[in-house]
Design a protein around this motif. Structure first.
Motif, PDB file in Angstrom:
ATOM      1  N   ASP A   1       1.830  -2.457  -4.590  1.00 12.75           N
ATOM      2  CA  ASP A   1       0.514  -1.815  -4.662  1.00 12.75           C
ATOM      3  C   ASP A   1      -0.263  -2.441  -5.809  1.00 12.75           C
ATOM      4  O   ASP A   1       0.313  -2.840  -6.831  1.00 12.75           O
ATOM      5  CB  ASP A   1       0.647  -0.299  -4.877  1.00 12.75           C
ATOM      6  CG  ASP A   1      -0.562   0.453  -4.346  1.00 12.75           C
ATOM      7  OD1 ASP A   1      -0.416   1.214  -3.373  1.00 12.75           O
ATOM      8  OD2 ASP A   1      -1.678   0.254  -4.894  1.00 12.75           O
TER       9      ASP A   1
ATOM     10  N   GLY B   1       0.855  -1.193   0.000  1.00  8.13           N
ATOM     11  CA  GLY B   1       0.000   0.000   0.000  1.00  8.13           C
ATOM     12  C   GLY B   1       0.887   1.238   0.000  1.00  8.13           C
ATOM     13  O   GLY B   1       1.442   1.613   1.033  1.00  8.13           O
TER      14      GLY B   1
ATOM     15  N   THR C   1      -5.728  -7.940   1.246  1.00  9.78           N
ATOM     16  CA  THR C   1      -4.266  -7.910   1.309  1.00  9.78           C
ATOM     17  C   THR C   1      -3.734  -9.163   2.005  1.00  9.78           C
ATOM     18  O   THR C   1      -2.770  -9.773   1.544  1.00  9.78           O
ATOM     19  CB  THR C   1      -3.781  -6.646   2.061  1.00  9.78           C
ATOM     20  OG1 THR C   1      -4.426  -5.522   1.482  1.00  9.78           O
ATOM     21  CG2 THR C   1      -2.290  -6.461   1.937  1.00  9.78           C
TER      22      THR C   1
ATOM     23  N   VAL D   1      -2.623  -0.427   4.207  1.00  7.85           N
ATOM     24  CA  VAL D   1      -3.773  -0.330   3.295  1.00  7.85           C
ATOM     25  C   VAL D   1      -4.939   0.401   3.982  1.00  7.85           C
ATOM     26  O   VAL D   1      -4.977   0.515   5.210  1.00  7.85           O
ATOM     27  CB  VAL D   1      -4.204  -1.738   2.805  1.00  7.85           C
ATOM     28  CG1 VAL D   1      -3.125  -2.333   1.910  1.00  7.85           C
ATOM     29  CG2 VAL D   1      -4.528  -2.659   3.963  1.00  7.85           C
TER      30      VAL D   1
ATOM     31  N   TYR E   1     -10.061  -4.176   2.575  1.00  6.18           N
ATOM     32  CA  TYR E   1      -8.672  -3.980   2.110  1.00  6.18           C
ATOM     33  C   TYR E   1      -7.704  -4.859   2.917  1.00  6.18           C
ATOM     34  O   TYR E   1      -6.782  -5.448   2.360  1.00  6.18           O
ATOM     35  CB  TYR E   1      -8.261  -2.509   2.233  1.00  6.18           C
ATOM     36  CG  TYR E   1      -9.058  -1.603   1.324  1.00  6.18           C
ATOM     37  CD1 TYR E   1      -8.640  -1.367   0.019  1.00  6.18           C
ATOM     38  CD2 TYR E   1     -10.239  -0.995   1.756  1.00  6.18           C
ATOM     39  CE1 TYR E   1      -9.360  -0.549  -0.831  1.00  6.18           C
ATOM     40  CE2 TYR E   1     -10.973  -0.177   0.918  1.00  6.18           C
ATOM     41  CZ  TYR E   1     -10.533   0.045  -0.369  1.00  6.18           C
ATOM     42  OH  TYR E   1     -11.257   0.844  -1.205  1.00  6.18           O
TER      43      TYR E   1
END
Ligand SMILES: NC(=O)c1ccc[n+]([C@@H]2O[C@H](COP(=O)([O-])OP(=O)(O)OC[C@H]3O[C@@H](n4cnc5c(N)ncnc54)[C@H](O)[C@@H]3O)[C@@H](O)[C@H]2O)c1
Length: 453
Positions: free
Chosen positions: A51, A28, A120, A102, A116
């Motif tokens: 990312d 992120g 992730t 994130v 998120y």
């Protein structure tokens, strides 16, 4: 913690973290992850940024910044020190430590949006290696690391790795380490160097805490260890709720002070001379940013699981959320004194960012102000040197372009929504028919056409 336990699997990584030769993956690359990558790369660590936004990856690989306050030269500098960015998560296998930065927004029901973190964790899990440290930095409710992150990492990795548990269990050869360390970035703050902000660290168990604290001590002057990941998660929420509640208090006092004919900003400045027991907070047109309007609701949501109602948080939210409407009412009142209705008035709003001198407009009260003013029939334009255009976001679809600061007399009202330092407020007041200042940006200026609210 015994020296033997550290030496078997974690010792080589601990040594690399100590001498800053460790490879660090940052997941992120936004307002938090990119500056963190820079600090680590400048300190000598081998940093790889990950990312899912390919545009960000391409931009960084080309040595270009996409964050206003970070000049491209600084990206070029870390590129020359070996920083790379990628969307290829298989490269995580080479990392000694992986740090997650994130987003943690709210969903449409004002509840934590964990998607998120969940996504992730699922993306990291297949590449996880024995002995790696995973540290979460995203602001979130107490329990996220233990209840969400760790189970997903354990379930999704190919080698059947488990998180390192309490002393002796499970076997060290098949473990990874997990910690939580909240980010304390203060965008636009030029007085406190980022590396001077102490870093709070909570490990799932002592080895993780040792690894994480060692990593952060490589770039921050101090790591503050707390006993659990939950304590570290709660620390961040306490800090932001403290701020949210105090801003609400001062916003409420501003509304009262205005009625009483007292200048609240003068009062705050006077109170701030007290050398103990008082910290100054300032009123404004409402809360903005990715933290203060959002984070308190992470705790209220979790509190319900414990049958607890967080009254301060709810009340502060209520007061702060009412501020944009209050400002619009003040604009209407000021126009009324000029014998003009808000309906049809030409309003120039100064400042789109949620706070001065930054380019971030997430949750900015300016977005709400535009909506409310338009609802009342006003014709609104804006000026903001940090936002030449404002298009579409999660909660807005404006398609507006910044208007030059010229011919100010054409507007029925100029509304100061963000107090950017570069504005010449004396000139703005002098050339405008009416100025409504929601930030005390015009402090020291006396004029009949100026209303502070
Ligand atoms: N911005 C701040 O000032 C600030 C301060 C303190 C704490 N925080 C917290 O830090 C966290 C990050 O905030 P931010 O402001 O940096 O957010 P941001 O939106 O600026 O950046 C997040 C980045 O993560 C990327 N991303 C999203 N999902 C991903 C995935 N699955 N894999 C890889 N990358 C992914 C996005 O593309 C984006 O580049 C949040 O929890 C926030 O509350 C932010």
């Amino acid at each position: 913690m015994s020296a033997t336990r550290v030496s078997s699997l974690s010792a080589p990584r601990l040594e690399r973290l100590k001498n800053r030769s460790a490879a660090i993956g940052i997941i992120g690359l936004g307002y938090v992850g990119l500056p963190l990558s820079m600090l680590l790369a400048e300190a000598g660590f081998k940093v790889t940024g990950f990312d899912i936004d390919q545009k960000k990856v391409d931009s960084l690989m080309a040595g270009k910044s996409y964050i206003f306050r970070i000049p491209s030269e600084e990206i070029e500098s870390i590129r020359s020190k070996g920083f790379t960015a990628t969307a290829d998560f298989s490269k995580l296998t080479d990392m000694d430590a992986i740090i997650l930065c994130v987003p943690t927004p709210l969903n449409e029901h004002h509840e934590p949006d964990m998607s998120y973190i969940v996504d992730t964790a699922k993306m990291i899990a297949p590449w996880l290696q024995a002995g790696q440290l995973v540290a979460l930095e995203s602001t979130t409710y107490p329990g996220t690391t233990e209840e969400v992150l760790i189970p997903l990492l354990e379930a999704g990795n190919k080698q059947g790795l488990k998180v390192q548990g309490p002393e002796g269990e499970p076997a060290e050869s098949g473990v990874f380490y997990v910690a939580f360390s909240p980010e304390r970035e203060d965008p636009g703050n030029t007085t406190t160097a980022r590396h001077n902000i102490p870093k709070v660290v909570g490990g799932h168990e002592p080895i993780a805490a040792e690894l994480a604290a060692t990593l952060y001590e490589g770039i921050f002057t101090r790591a503050v260890r707390v006993s659990t990941t939950q304590a570290a998660e709660m620390t961040k929420l306490l800090e932001n709720i403290y701020r949210c509640v105090n801003i609400a208090l001062v916003n409420e006092m501003k509304v009262l002070a205005l009625r009483m004919g007292i200048d609240i900003w003068e009062v705050i400045d006077a109170a701030a001379t007290k050398p103990f027991g008082f910290q100054a907070f300032y009123p404004g047109p409402g809360l903005g940013g990715h933290c203060i309007p959002i984070d308190p609701f992470y705790l209220s949501w979790k509190a319900k699981e414990f049958g607890f109602h967080t009254r301060f948080i709810e009340l502060a939210g209520e007061v702060n959320e009412a501020m944009p409407e209050f400002v619009v009412a003040q604009v209407a009142k000021a126009l009324n004194k000029h014998k003009k209705p808000l309906n049809g008035a030409k309003v120039l709003m100064l400042g789109m960012s949620y706070k001065k001198d930054i380019d971030d407009l997430r949750e900015s009260p300016s977005l709400t102000l535009i909506e409310l003013l338009r609802d009342e029939g006003a014709e609104v334009v804006y000026n903001d040197p940090y936002h030449p255009t404002v298009g579409r976001g999660r909660k807005y679809n404006l398609n507006m372009t910044s208007t030059p600061l010229e011919n100010l007399g054409q507007y029925d009202c100029v509304l100061i929504a963000t107090d950017h330092t570069d504005y010449d407020y004396a000139r703005i007041v002098k050339e405008s028919q009416l100025v409504v200042d929601s930030r005390n940006a015009t402090k020291g200026i006396q004029a009949d056409n100026l209303v502070r609210c």
